[in-house]
Design an enzyme around this catalytic site. Structure first.
Site: not given
Ligand code: GLU
Length: 327
Positions: A284, A165, A92-93, A13, A26
């Site tokens: 467990e 995350k 970020t994913d 992103t 986007y």
């Molecule tokens: N799914 C995309 C990725 O991980 C966009 C999400 C992001 O970067 O926040 O690159």
């Protein structure tokens, strides 16, 4: 003389573009790294910069071959004399998985700071430029060497081992749940909470590898059946990570089938689908009896990374358990 920071662009992103900033739609991984840098005033005063594009993708498409290429590039730069630190831009994913992978396959002397953004580069109030600015400041900080790979988002500096995350909304998307932050950074001013560790070598070597062992992640739920376990084993998984319920638990039939898989040489790791969790051995679930490995507090995605790397060195579940105690 200012420090030399080399940037590696991978997409996400932070490099994303919207057809219309007023709408949510986007695409990630559109702008090249040099376009991102041009949007950040004052970067050249923080460090001497150079850059290269590794890939330009959404991080859901990060795979073993890209990770290995990235690790090779990071290690080449770290072993050379041309740069002092690295910064990686990333979606970020799966940021935490890539960061954890790099933290295991690189030495800690050269800082490697990974940054992303929650809002695309074209967004009203994009967070990427601030994260880039702070990331370069962290990478260039003279007290950074010895800290290895760091994840820097929204002014917080995380260890990859603990960063997760925890939100898909807003810029403060990452938390260091059980481990705590390493430091914070505000408009380029870095405050560390602890001294840098001693210099150490990489935990795993991936030199010469072009793939990693296949490890699949399965999520447990009420009444989990065994069909997906069978499918993963039939597809050739050498390891399975179970995102278990509670402290890494699962249904009796899933346990029975996983015990069969373990007996046939598939490494089975019990993690948890609970964000704040500690999966201890022989709680467990009787790991000794079934031949399982307990992931402790490592979440399922990162357990997969560690198991893939552990399987490059051993199939012995006792040794793999020791890896999970140590890393
Ligand atoms: N799914 C995309 C990725 O991980 C966009 C999400 C992001 O970067 O926040 O690159």
């Amino acid at each position: 003389m200012s420090r030399r920071v080399h940037l590696l662009g991978t997409g996400g992103t932070i490099a994303g573009a919207q057809p219309d900033p007023r709408h949510a739609g986007y695409s990630a991984g559109v702008f090249p790294i040099e376009r991102l840098l041009s949007a950040v005033p004052g970067l050249a005063e923080l460090a001497r910069l150079s850059w290269e594009q590794i890939v330009n993708i959404g991080s859901q498409d990060m795979d073993d071959s890209i990770w290995l290429a990235l690790a090779t590039r990071v290690n080449e730069h770290a072993d050379g004399a041309a740069i002092d630190a690295l910064l990686i831009t990333h979606g970020t994913d799966t940021l935490e998985e890539t960061a954890y992978f790099l933290s295991l396959v690189t030495a800690n002397a050269t800082p490697v700071v990974i940054v992303g953004a929650m809002r695309p580069a074209t967004a009203i109030s994009a967070d990427g430029p601030g994260n880039l600015y702070n990331g370069v400041a962290v990478a260039a900080d003279p007290r950074a060497p010895g800290r290895g790979t760091l994840l820097c988002m929204d002014g917080e500096i995380h260890r990859p081992r603990y960063a997760v995350k925890t939100s898909t909304m807003g810029a403060n998307a990452f938390s260091s749940l059980l481990g705590g932050l390493v430091g914070v950074v505000q408009t380029g001013r870095v405050a560390w909470f602890e001294p840098a560790p001693a210099i150490r070598a990489a935990t795993f070597s991936v030199a010469g590898l072009d793939r990693l062992p296949r490890v699949d992640v399965l999520i447990a739920h009420a009444g989990m059946n065994a069909d997906l376990i069978d499918a993963a084993v039939a597809a050739g998984a050498r390891g399975l990570v179970i995102a278990g319920v509670g402290s890494g638990n699962m249904s009796a039939r899933a346990i029975a089938r996983l015990a069969d898989a373990a007996a046939s040489g598939v490494a089975v790791v019990r993690s948890s689908r609970v964000p704040r969790s500690m999966v201890l051995r022989n709680g467990e679930v009787d790991d000794d009896r079934y031949g399982f490995v307990a992931a402790r507090d490592l979440n399922p995605g990162k357990s997969r990374v560690l198991l893939q790397l552990a399987l490059t060195t051993t199939n012995d579940t006792q040794l793999i358990q020791e890896v999970f105690e140590r890393c």
